[in-house]
Design a protein around this motif. Structure first.
Motif, PDB file in Angstrom:
ATOM      1  N   ASN A  12       0.897  -1.175  -0.077  1.00 27.88           N
ATOM      2  CA  ASN A  12      -0.101  -0.044   0.048  1.00 27.88           C
ATOM      3  C   ASN A  12       0.982   1.452   0.073  1.00 27.88           C
ATOM      4  O   ASN A  12       1.754   1.213   0.532  1.00 27.88           O
ATOM      5  N   LEU A  13       0.306   2.215  -0.525  1.00 25.83           N
ATOM      6  CA  LEU A  13       1.003   3.500  -0.657  1.00 25.83           C
ATOM      7  C   LEU A  13      -0.202   4.520  -0.245  1.00 25.83           C
ATOM      8  O   LEU A  13      -1.239   4.583  -0.602  1.00 25.83           O
ATOM      9  N   TYR A  14       0.376   5.876   0.415  1.00 22.05           N
ATOM     10  CA  TYR A  14      -0.456   6.947   0.475  1.00 22.05           C
ATOM     11  C   TYR A  14      -0.916   7.538  -0.797  1.00 22.05           C
ATOM     12  O   TYR A  14       0.051   7.550  -1.601  1.00 22.05           O
ATOM     13  N   ARG A  15      -1.897   8.115  -0.954  1.00 22.89           N
ATOM     14  CA  ARG A  15      -2.143   8.772  -2.326  1.00 22.89           C
ATOM     15  C   ARG A  15      -1.211   9.739  -2.922  1.00 22.89           C
ATOM     16  O   ARG A  15      -0.716   9.583  -4.108  1.00 22.89           O
ATOM     17  N   GLN A  16      -0.464  10.570  -2.108  1.00 20.73           N
ATOM     18  CA  GLN A  16       0.538  11.379  -2.620  1.00 20.73           C
ATOM     19  C   GLN A  16       1.653  10.686  -3.061  1.00 20.73           C
ATOM     20  O   GLN A  16       2.373  11.214  -4.233  1.00 20.73           O
ATOM     21  N   TYR A  17       2.293   9.595  -2.496  1.00 18.39           N
ATOM     22  CA  TYR A  17       3.335   8.799  -3.019  1.00 18.39           C
ATOM     23  C   TYR A  17       2.859   7.950  -4.258  1.00 18.39           C
ATOM     24  O   TYR A  17       3.809   7.741  -5.326  1.00 18.39           O
ATOM     25  N   PHE A  18       1.601   7.358  -4.157  1.00 14.37           N
ATOM     26  CA  PHE A  18       1.285   6.523  -5.385  1.00 14.37           C
ATOM     27  C   PHE A  18       1.206   7.671  -6.570  1.00 14.37           C
ATOM     28  O   PHE A  18       1.648   6.940  -7.637  1.00 14.37           O
ATOM     29  N   ASP A  19       0.750   8.614  -6.373  1.00 15.96           N
ATOM     30  CA  ASP A  19       0.590   9.544  -7.603  1.00 15.96           C
ATOM     31  C   ASP A  19       1.904   9.753  -8.247  1.00 15.96           C
ATOM     32  O   ASP A  19       2.140   9.610  -9.397  1.00 15.96           O
ATOM     33  N   LEU A  20       2.970   9.967  -7.377  1.00 16.85           N
ATOM     34  CA  LEU A  20       4.485  10.345  -7.984  1.00 16.85           C
ATOM     35  C   LEU A  20       4.919   9.008  -8.491  1.00 16.85           C
ATOM     36  O   LEU A  20       5.505   8.923  -9.625  1.00 16.85           O
ATOM     37  N   THR A  25       7.885   9.862 -11.571  1.00 16.25           N
ATOM     38  CA  THR A  25       8.774  10.789 -11.003  1.00 16.25           C
ATOM     39  C   THR A  25       9.191  10.494  -9.668  1.00 16.25           C
ATOM     40  O   THR A  25      10.291  10.653  -9.269  1.00 16.25           O
ATOM     41  N   LYS A  26       8.820   9.408  -8.965  1.00 16.85           N
ATOM     42  CA  LYS A  26       9.339   8.581  -7.879  1.00 16.85           C
ATOM     43  C   LYS A  26       9.995   7.351  -8.146  1.00 16.85           C
ATOM     44  O   LYS A  26       9.233   6.513  -8.513  1.00 16.85           O
ATOM     45  N   THR A  27      11.255   7.489  -8.026  1.00 18.14           N
ATOM     46  CA  THR A  27      11.976   6.052  -8.576  1.00 18.14           C
ATOM     47  C   THR A  27      12.847   5.345  -7.286  1.00 18.14           C
ATOM     48  O   THR A  27      13.049   4.303  -7.734  1.00 18.14           O
ATOM     49  N   ILE A  28      12.458   5.840  -6.108  1.00 18.86           N
ATOM     50  CA  ILE A  28      12.920   5.099  -4.903  1.00 18.86           C
ATOM     51  C   ILE A  28      11.671   4.868  -4.029  1.00 18.86           C
ATOM     52  O   ILE A  28      11.404   6.009  -3.578  1.00 18.86           O
ATOM     53  N   GLU A  29      11.341   3.873  -3.782  1.00 20.73           N
ATOM     54  CA  GLU A  29      10.536   3.816  -2.638  1.00 20.73           C
ATOM     55  C   GLU A  29      11.275   3.458  -1.225  1.00 20.73           C
ATOM     56  O   GLU A  29      12.412   2.573  -1.219  1.00 20.73           O
ATOM     57  N   ILE A  46       6.438  -5.206  -7.760  1.00 17.45           N
ATOM     58  CA  ILE A  46       5.412  -4.623  -6.822  1.00 17.45           C
ATOM     59  C   ILE A  46       4.129  -3.816  -7.503  1.00 17.45           C
ATOM     60  O   ILE A  46       4.109  -3.126  -8.237  1.00 17.45           O
ATOM     61  N   ARG A  47       3.117  -4.491  -6.664  1.00 13.94           N
ATOM     62  CA  ARG A  47       1.686  -3.856  -7.374  1.00 13.94           C
ATOM     63  C   ARG A  47       1.412  -2.953  -6.073  1.00 13.94           C
ATOM     64  O   ARG A  47       0.890  -3.497  -5.116  1.00 13.94           O
ATOM     65  N   PHE A  48       1.560  -1.838  -6.324  1.00  6.76           N
ATOM     66  CA  PHE A  48       1.175  -0.790  -5.425  1.00  6.76           C
ATOM     67  C   PHE A  48      -0.425  -0.481  -5.348  1.00  6.76           C
ATOM     68  O   PHE A  48      -0.875  -0.270  -6.472  1.00  6.76           O
ATOM     69  N   THR A  85       8.885  16.397  -4.708  1.00  4.28           N
ATOM     70  CA  THR A  85       8.399  17.587  -4.339  1.00  4.28           C
ATOM     71  C   THR A  85       8.425  18.264  -2.947  1.00  4.28           C
ATOM     72  O   THR A  85       7.924  18.993  -2.536  1.00  4.28           O
ATOM     73  N   ALA A  86       9.313  17.485  -2.225  1.00  4.58           N
ATOM     74  CA  ALA A  86       9.656  17.828  -1.054  1.00  4.58           C
ATOM     75  C   ALA A  86      11.448  18.115  -0.843  1.00  4.58           C
ATOM     76  O   ALA A  86      11.989  17.150  -1.259  1.00  4.58           O
ATOM     77  N   THR A  87      11.629  18.765   0.213  1.00  3.88           N
ATOM     78  CA  THR A  87      13.131  18.846   0.709  1.00  3.88           C
ATOM     79  C   THR A  87      13.517  17.734   1.194  1.00  3.88           C
ATOM     80  O   THR A  87      12.776  16.719   2.082  1.00  3.88           O
ATOM     81  N   ARG A  88      15.105  17.197   1.452  1.00  7.08           N
ATOM     82  CA  ARG A  88      15.324  16.310   2.330  1.00  7.08           C
ATOM     83  C   ARG A  88      14.709  16.401   3.475  1.00  7.08           C
ATOM     84  O   ARG A  88      14.228  15.189   4.198  1.00  7.08           O
ATOM     85  N   ASP A  89      15.010  17.574   4.496  1.00  7.31           N
ATOM     86  CA  ASP A  89      14.337  17.589   5.658  1.00  7.31           C
ATOM     87  C   ASP A  89      12.777  17.408   6.046  1.00  7.31           C
ATOM     88  O   ASP A  89      12.567  16.797   6.611  1.00  7.31           O
ATOM     89  N   GLU A  90      12.032  17.862   4.878  1.00 12.61           N
ATOM     90  CA  GLU A  90      10.586  17.363   4.789  1.00 12.61           C
ATOM     91  C   GLU A  90      10.418  15.993   4.896  1.00 12.61           C
ATOM     92  O   GLU A  90       9.615  15.558   5.374  1.00 12.61           O
ATOM     93  N   GLN A  91      11.067  15.388   3.882  1.00 10.71           N
ATOM     94  CA  GLN A  91      10.674  13.992   3.849  1.00 10.71           C
ATOM     95  C   GLN A  91      11.286  13.255   4.907  1.00 10.71           C
ATOM     96  O   GLN A  91      10.523  12.505   5.329  1.00 10.71           O
ATOM     97  N   LEU A  92      12.432  13.644   5.626  1.00 10.10           N
ATOM     98  CA  LEU A  92      12.974  12.965   6.718  1.00 10.10           C
ATOM     99  C   LEU A  92      11.553  12.983   7.720  1.00 10.10           C
ATOM    100  O   LEU A  92      11.428  12.127   8.432  1.00 10.10           O
ATOM    101  N   THR A  93      11.098  14.162   8.068  1.00  8.57           N
ATOM    102  CA  THR A  93       9.949  14.474   8.768  1.00  8.57           C
ATOM    103  C   THR A  93       8.862  13.563   8.430  1.00  8.57           C
ATOM    104  O   THR A  93       8.223  12.840   9.388  1.00  8.57           O
ATOM    105  N   ASN A  94       8.638  13.724   7.325  1.00  7.23           N
ATOM    106  CA  ASN A  94       7.188  12.715   6.861  1.00  7.23           C
ATOM    107  C   ASN A  94       7.404  11.253   6.979  1.00  7.23           C
ATOM    108  O   ASN A  94       6.846  10.641   7.544  1.00  7.23           O
TER     109      ASN A  94
END
Length: 116
Positions: A12-20, A25-29, A46-48, A85-94
């Motif tokens: 499973n993925l959250y919508r925001q990551y699924f869309d990427l 555009t998102k090549t690393i899970e 993988i079937r997300f 769509t997010a900075t490194r620090d934003e991603q680490l927090t998320n």
């Protein structure tokens, strides 16, 4: 490339990551190195999906790399490959909001993916 030996994993993925992922555009899970994911390997599929929907997106695993923690993973892989769509620090927090410290202590997996 699909044959009888190709393994398919459902995650499973959250919508925001699924869309990427679906946009390519998102090549690393990023995942915690749970025991049930320890055998992920290049060539697997993988079937997300988004929980509670019938939306799916299939990818092929290009490689899997282990890291001690999420900070090392973002530094090693490049934050833009994880979430452009997010900075490194934003991603680490998320990421740490999803996975608490006891989960992160299991290790982190960077799963390079390519759309099928």
């Amino acid at each position: 490339m699909t044959d009888a030996t190709t393994r398919v994993r459902e995650l499973n993925l959250y919508r925001q990551y699924f869309d990427l992922v679906a946009a390519g555009t998102k090549t690393i899970e990023v995942r915690v190195k749970y025991p049930h994911l320890a055998d992920l390997a290049a060539g697997d599929t993988i079937r997300f999906s988004i929980k509670g929907t019938d939306e799916t997106c299939a990818v092929r695993i290009v490689r899997v790399t282990e890291y001690a923690d999420f900070a090392a993973l973002l530094d090693g892989e490049g934050a833009a490959k994880v979430n452009p769509t997010a900075t490194r620090d934003e991603q680490l927090t998320n990421i740490r909001a999803i996975y608490p410290p006891e989960k992160e202590a299991l290790g982190a997996l960077a799963i390079e993916i390519a759309l099928l």
